[in-house]
Write a protein that holds these residues in place. Structure first.
Motif, PDB file in Angstrom:
ATOM      1  N   TRP A  20       0.826  -1.218   0.000  1.00 49.65           N
ATOM      2  CA  TRP A  20       0.000   0.000   0.000  1.00 49.65           C
ATOM      3  C   TRP A  20       0.854   1.259   0.000  1.00 49.65           C
ATOM      4  CZ3 TRP A  20       0.435   3.654   3.732  1.00 49.65           C
ATOM      5  CH2 TRP A  20       0.979   3.286   4.968  1.00 49.65           C
ATOM      6  N   SER A  21       1.976   1.258   0.715  1.00 46.19           N
ATOM      7  CA  SER A  21       2.805   2.467   0.800  1.00 46.19           C
ATOM      8  C   SER A  21       3.352   2.855  -0.562  1.00 46.19           C
ATOM      9  CB  SER A  21       3.956   2.254   1.792  1.00 46.19           C
ATOM     10  OG  SER A  21       4.827   1.225   1.341  1.00 46.19           O
ATOM     11  N   GLY A  42      -9.666   3.909  12.124  1.00 43.49           N
ATOM     12  CA  GLY A  42     -10.391   2.857  11.430  1.00 43.49           C
ATOM     13  C   GLY A  42      -9.540   1.839  10.705  1.00 43.49           C
ATOM     14  N   ALA A  43      -8.211   2.024  10.644  1.00 43.89           N
ATOM     15  CA  ALA A  43      -7.363   1.174   9.808  1.00 43.89           C
ATOM     16  C   ALA A  43      -7.322  -0.275  10.282  1.00 43.89           C
ATOM     17  CB  ALA A  43      -5.947   1.740   9.745  1.00 43.89           C
ATOM     18  N   SER A  44      -7.608  -0.517  11.543  1.00 44.89           N
ATOM     19  CA  SER A  44      -7.594  -1.900  12.037  1.00 44.89           C
ATOM     20  C   SER A  44      -8.738  -2.722  11.450  1.00 44.89           C
ATOM     21  CB  SER A  44      -7.658  -1.922  13.565  1.00 44.89           C
ATOM     22  OG  SER A  44      -8.905  -1.420  14.027  1.00 44.89           O
ATOM     23  N   PRO A  79      -1.719  -9.468   4.280  1.00 41.61           N
ATOM     24  CA  PRO A  79      -2.514  -9.257   3.063  1.00 41.61           C
ATOM     25  C   PRO A  79      -1.795  -9.787   1.825  1.00 41.61           C
ATOM     26  CG  PRO A  79      -2.366  -7.245   4.385  1.00 41.61           C
ATOM     27  CD  PRO A  79      -1.363  -8.208   4.944  1.00 41.61           C
ATOM     28  N   ASN A  80      -2.584 -10.128   0.820  1.00 45.15           N
ATOM     29  CA  ASN A  80      -2.035 -10.413  -0.497  1.00 45.15           C
ATOM     30  C   ASN A  80      -2.121  -9.147  -1.345  1.00 45.15           C
ATOM     31  OD1 ASN A  80      -4.745 -10.213  -1.259  1.00 45.15           O
ATOM     32  ND2 ASN A  80      -5.031 -12.436  -1.422  1.00 45.15           N
ATOM     33  N   ASP A  81      -1.872  -9.252  -2.638  1.00 42.35           N
ATOM     34  CA  ASP A  81      -1.909  -8.066  -3.494  1.00 42.35           C
ATOM     35  C   ASP A  81      -3.266  -7.373  -3.441  1.00 42.35           C
ATOM     36  OD1 ASP A  81       0.690  -8.586  -4.227  1.00 42.35           O
ATOM     37  OD2 ASP A  81       0.218  -9.266  -6.262  1.00 42.35           O
ATOM     38  N   ASP A  82      -4.338  -8.158  -3.429  1.00 41.88           N
ATOM     39  CA  ASP A  82      -5.674  -7.559  -3.367  1.00 41.88           C
ATOM     40  C   ASP A  82      -5.900  -6.864  -2.029  1.00 41.88           C
ATOM     41  OD1 ASP A  82      -6.297  -8.451  -5.916  1.00 41.88           O
ATOM     42  OD2 ASP A  82      -7.299 -10.280  -5.210  1.00 41.88           O
ATOM     43  N   ALA A 142      -4.054  -3.655  -2.092  1.00 41.15           N
ATOM     44  CA  ALA A 142      -4.748  -2.704  -2.968  1.00 41.15           C
ATOM     45  C   ALA A 142      -5.917  -2.056  -2.230  1.00 41.15           C
ATOM     46  CB  ALA A 142      -5.237  -3.406  -4.232  1.00 41.15           C
ATOM     47  N   GLU A 143      -6.629  -2.839  -1.417  1.00 40.94           N
ATOM     48  CA  GLU A 143      -7.735  -2.277  -0.634  1.00 40.94           C
ATOM     49  C   GLU A 143      -7.209  -1.324   0.429  1.00 40.94           C
ATOM     50  OE1 GLU A 143     -11.496  -1.451   1.075  1.00 40.94           O
ATOM     51  OE2 GLU A 143     -10.814  -2.074  -0.916  1.00 40.94           O
ATOM     52  N   MET A 144      -6.107  -1.679   1.074  1.00 43.02           N
ATOM     53  CA  MET A 144      -5.511  -0.782   2.056  1.00 43.02           C
ATOM     54  C   MET A 144      -5.087   0.527   1.395  1.00 43.02           C
ATOM     55  SD  MET A 144      -3.298  -3.563   4.254  1.00 43.02           S
ATOM     56  CE  MET A 144      -2.623  -2.397   5.440  1.00 43.02           C
ATOM     57  N   ALA A 145      -4.522   0.432   0.197  1.00 42.99           N
ATOM     58  CA  ALA A 145      -4.116   1.638  -0.530  1.00 42.99           C
ATOM     59  C   ALA A 145      -5.329   2.490  -0.880  1.00 42.99           C
ATOM     60  CB  ALA A 145      -3.346   1.261  -1.795  1.00 42.99           C
ATOM     61  N   ARG A 146      -6.430   1.836  -1.280  1.00 40.61           N
ATOM     62  CA  ARG A 146      -7.650   2.576  -1.620  1.00 40.61           C
ATOM     63  C   ARG A 146      -8.185   3.329  -0.404  1.00 40.61           C
ATOM     64  NH1 ARG A 146     -12.955   2.521  -1.260  1.00 40.61           N
ATOM     65  NH2 ARG A 146     -12.989   0.687   0.103  1.00 40.61           N
ATOM     66  N   ARG A 147      -8.205   2.651   0.738  1.00 31.89           N
ATOM     67  CA  ARG A 147      -8.702   3.291   1.951  1.00 31.89           C
ATOM     68  C   ARG A 147      -7.766   4.406   2.407  1.00 31.89           C
ATOM     69  NH1 ARG A 147     -12.720   0.148   4.611  1.00 31.89           N
ATOM     70  NH2 ARG A 147     -12.782   1.930   6.045  1.00 31.89           N
ATOM     71  N   MET A 148      -6.453   4.155   2.311  1.00 39.11           N
ATOM     72  CA  MET A 148      -5.496   5.182   2.708  1.00 39.11           C
ATOM     73  C   MET A 148      -5.590   6.385   1.786  1.00 39.11           C
ATOM     74  SD  MET A 148      -3.240   5.776   5.096  1.00 39.11           S
ATOM     75  CE  MET A 148      -2.641   4.191   5.688  1.00 39.11           C
TER      76      MET A 148
END
Length: 232
Positions: free
Chosen positions: A65-66, A192-194, A211-214, A217-223
């Motif tokens: 995500w970073s 909320g990140a937890s 996490p896997n790639d997906d 990707a969701e963490m990146a979307r939320r961030m």
């Protein structure tokens, strides 16, 4: 204005064993930077985190995500995050912790970071409640040092990530301590990140811990959404 995370309580069995697995696991390559192709003079952004920020479980560093959010924004990413690291867990270089200490590495980085993310606290759950006082003190010490020694940097403190739908009470305790510490140094807070990947086993890597790639990707979307709300 800080965004407060959703709170819930639960129990998880075998935390100590899982903590050892988190500390030992090393999926994605340990890379400070996913891509050297950044423009000259790009903002330098440092990430102080554990395996969930290192990108363990991703197929390559650029999938964490970073690196996704850094690439989208043209940031020069400095990500020395370490598997199993906590504010106290696996911190001591005498017992396998990073050398130099990650806070030391970030404040000494040249050029000085323009932005610092703190995404720590998950692994400290495996030392609760016996080291509660040490964890609280380390949170305050780390945030105070980053704030004092990088006075020009914007400090973003993220609610500690979590990896199972069941949650021990310590998760909420540590979240509260990190949020309080962020407020004391006037850092931006992302709550909320937890909860970002809970309820989605398909977002977890084969180890069941990261996490896997997906998932990344969701963490990146939320961030990304949280950073846009902060004007970044």
């Amino acid at each position: 204005m800080r965004t407060r995370g959703r709170r819930a309580f639960g129990t998880v069995a075998g935390l100590g064993a899982v903590g050892l697995l988190l500390a030992a696991c090393a999926g994605a390559p340990a890379s400070d930077q996913a891509d050297d192709a950044v423009p000259a003079g790009a903002p330098v952004v440092a990430f102080y985190g554990d395996s969930y920020t290192l990108g363990t479980g991703a197929s390559s560093p650029e999938r964490r995500w970073s690196s996704i959010i850094a690439a989208d924004r043209g940031w020069d990413e400095f990500n020395p995050s370490v598997n199993g690291l906590g504010f106290v867990n696996n911190r001591d270089p005498d017992i396998g912790g990073p050398e130099p200490d990650l806070v030391e590495a970030i404040v000494a980085h040249e050029p000085a970071p323009d932005l610092v993310f703190v995404t720590m606290g998950l692994n400290d759950n495996f030392s609760m409640p016996s080291r509660a006082d040490d964890i609280r003190a380390a949170i305050d010490a780390d945030l105070a040092r980053l704030s004092a020694e990088l006075p020009e940097a914007r400090l973003i403190v993220v609610e500690p990530f979590w990896y199972t739908d069941e949650r021990p009470a310590s998760v909420e305790e540590i979240i509260g301590w990190v949020e309080d510490g962020a407020e004391r140094v006037d850092a931006d807070w992302i709550g909320g990140a937890s909860h970002w990947i809970e309820g989605h086993p398909e977002w977890m890597a084969a180890d069941g811990l990261h996490p896997n790639d997906d998932g990344y990707a969701e963490m990146a979307r939320r961030m990304d959404a949280e950073l846009r709300a902060l004007g970044l």
